[in-house]
Structure formats: structure tokens, C-alpha cells
Design an enzyme around this catalytic site. Sequence first.
Site, short mmCIF file in Angstrom:
data_model
loop_
_atom_site.label_atom_id
_atom_site.label_comp_id
_atom_site.label_asym_id
_atom_site.label_seq_id
_atom_site.Cartn_x
_atom_site.Cartn_y
_atom_site.Cartn_z
N TYR A 89 0.85 -1.19 0.00
CA TYR A 89 0.00 0.00 0.00
C TYR A 89 0.88 1.24 0.00
O TYR A 89 1.83 1.33 0.80
CB TYR A 89 -0.92 0.04 1.22
N GLN A 219 13.28 14.68 11.69
CA GLN A 219 12.35 13.73 12.28
C GLN A 219 10.99 14.36 12.50
O GLN A 219 9.95 13.76 12.21
CB GLN A 219 12.91 13.22 13.61
N HIS A 222 8.16 14.62 9.67
CA HIS A 222 7.31 13.52 9.24
C HIS A 222 5.85 13.74 9.58
O HIS A 222 4.96 13.48 8.77
CB HIS A 222 7.76 12.22 9.90
N GLU A 273 12.19 3.58 17.42
CA GLU A 273 12.25 3.16 16.02
C GLU A 273 13.66 3.38 15.46
O GLU A 273 14.21 2.50 14.80
CB GLU A 273 11.23 3.97 15.22
N HIS A 274 14.22 4.56 15.72
CA HIS A 274 15.57 4.88 15.24
C HIS A 274 16.43 5.30 16.42
O HIS A 274 16.01 6.12 17.24
CB HIS A 274 15.53 6.05 14.24
N ASP A 307 16.22 6.45 5.46
CA ASP A 307 14.91 6.67 4.82
C ASP A 307 14.96 6.41 3.33
O ASP A 307 13.95 5.98 2.74
CB ASP A 307 14.45 8.11 5.06
N GLU A 361 1.97 -38.33 29.14
CA GLU A 361 0.92 -37.42 28.65
C GLU A 361 -0.39 -38.15 28.41
O GLU A 361 -1.39 -37.53 28.03
CB GLU A 361 1.39 -36.73 27.36
N HIS A 366 -0.25 -42.39 20.49
CA HIS A 366 1.07 -41.88 20.11
C HIS A 366 2.15 -42.92 20.43
O HIS A 366 3.02 -43.22 19.61
CB HIS A 366 1.39 -40.57 20.85
#
Length: 381
Positions: A89, A219, A222, A273-274, A307, A361, A366
Amino acid sequence: MLREVRSEGDAAIRRYTKLLDGVDLPEFKISEAELAEARSSISTELESALLLAAKRITDFHQATLPRNWVDLEQGLGEMVRPLERVGLYAPGGTAAYPSTVLMTAIPARVAGVKEVILTTPRRGAEPLNPAVMAAAHIAGVDAVYQIGGVPAIAAMAYGTESIAKVDKICGPGNIFVAYAKKLVQGQVDIDGIFGPTETIVIADDTAQASFCAADMIAQAEHDPLSTAILVTDSSDLIDQVELELDALERQGRIVLVEDLDEAVELANRIAPEHLCMMVADPWTWAGKVKNAGGLFLGEYSPEVMGDYIAGPSHVMPTGGTARFNSALSVHHFMRTMPVVGLTPQTFRNLGEAAVQIAHVEGLTGHSGAIEVRLESLKARA
């Protein structure tokens, strides 16, 4: 909208595209000729820049590709398989980001995804952004559809007459796109739900104040909710940076710490994030960083290079989710399948232990499936 696109398909997309974007769309798909024309319409300088970025992104992600492995002696291995189809997108209108097309499409391509599609909205009579179209062409996107918003997410998640259902949806969008991605998660995979972008700059007295200020301003550019934080052990640096940051009172913060160890500890708790390290010998600090979407070392490795052109994808975890999430990479477009291929001898060596676990178990079926094979091996001996 999700429900109506799922049930009505293309008809619902056309209805909402007319309502929300003010455009009647007889066809959703952009032709290959239109993509090539968009690429030819951009400047040679921009095309060269996009090609250079594409090469660096490709080279980085090829270096990170996981490999199949098999240990015949142990009877174990792991097979790596790419997803079949991925949907990207890209926002339309004023928020046109060709870099994001490269940063999402190329890792998918390098991972071996068979089909990569892109959806991006028209805005009335305005043509689609040629830089975004050029980036799609350069990245090798298979199909571009001029639809956007929630209907685009629904089309990729559920499929319609014109758009095939994908396995994963990636890319940024507004709050409605983000919420739609959250609602369809499970029906398809998604790259994440991303909040406002954030950067922490850790700097010492060797850092240039103008560089620190420029990175914080970049920054904040943005988004009104973006966050830029300077963490430093230098009062002198704070005085210099504050002279240039009077416009960032709402989005910017400056924190004075005792030393750089405290700065890194703070950053690890925030998990930004950074994380940018503008300190002397920044590589010596890399091992102490535990939680960050991306790590940028040195004054000439600013986050803005990440970026656009450095190589790693700029799609990174936000809001503290770097504690458990990673930047988008080839790994997000691949699945691993463990393989078990035991020899009779290895089965004999392991079988009795497996029977003991099955008994505790309470799964007699099994244990029986193991014991019948152990008895068969004994009979052959």
C-alpha cells in the site's frame, strides 16, 4: 467497508472510490505502458537516484537471505519458502513516497515472492504520482491498482473479481488504513500497525550541534506527532542545540544524563524506532544496544539516509515495539518448514524416550505408533 468489499467485490470498490476519492474508475489496473511512461516522465537525476537506492536495498537484503539446511546424520533440516503473493500500500495525494515502494517491494522480490502488487489511490482528476509509479517499475512490481484507503486493504485481504487475494499486506497509511490492516490480520499477515515515527539521538561532546539539530528537525517533519529526543552527557552541547530547536518545543525533548552508559540504558528501555549514536567511536557502543528498530552509527550515518538509500528497509517498529519486532526484511516474506527424516537407526535410538513422554501425557495412540515400529525393527534384527 471491509464487509461490503468482501461481499460485493469490485462494485463496492467503485462505489467507495467515487465517494471518497471523487473518481470513476472503469479499470483499476495501471497498464505496463502507463508505468513505463511515468518512469520516462521523471528527471534523469531522480531515476538515477531511485536506481542507486534500489541497488543498495537489493544488495543488503540479498546478504541477509536465510538458507535451507539439512543434517542427514541427525535426520533434521529446515526448508525456507517465500510467500506466494504480497500486496503493498502506498498513500496518495501529498503523501507520495517512492522510497517506501522500493523499501517494501524489493525485500519481497529478493525473498522470492512470486507476485507483488501495489495499491495507491487517485485523487479526483489528479494523475497518480509519477515518482511512485517509476519506483514500482524499477522494483519490479507485477501490477499497480489505482485504489486506496480501506477498500484497497479489503481487496488485498479478501480478493475481488479484479484483484487476487494476497498472503501479506505491507505499507504505511492513515489511521483508517492502519485500523483496516489490524481488522484483517489473521485473514492475511500484515507488516505491523505503525504509530508516529520516533528518533533518539545519543550524543557526546564530540558531536556537532548543527548535525544533532538538523536530524531532530528532519524527524519532526514527518508528522505532528513525531518525536525527536536528544540524550547527551554534555551541557555545552545542549546549549548549542537549544539555540536551533526553538520550533520543536512540542515534538522535541532534550535529556541530560550522567554518562553514555545511562543514555544507552534509557534508549534500551524506550526501544525507539531509530537510534542514532553521534559519539566518539560509535561502533564500540553497538554491542550495548539491545532494543532499537534501526541503529545509525556516527555523524555521517543519519537516519535520513536510512529513509532513502542506505539499504535496510525504512519500515521499522514504532511505539516501543522494537522490544519484540524487527525492521521489515526478507524474513518477513518467507516461511520456514522444519524437516524430519530419521533413519531406522536414529529412530531406534530415540524411540523409547518418545514412548516414555507419550505415556506420561496419556496418549496411548502416540506411544503405540512408536512401539509398532520399534517391534518391527527388532523383528528384522
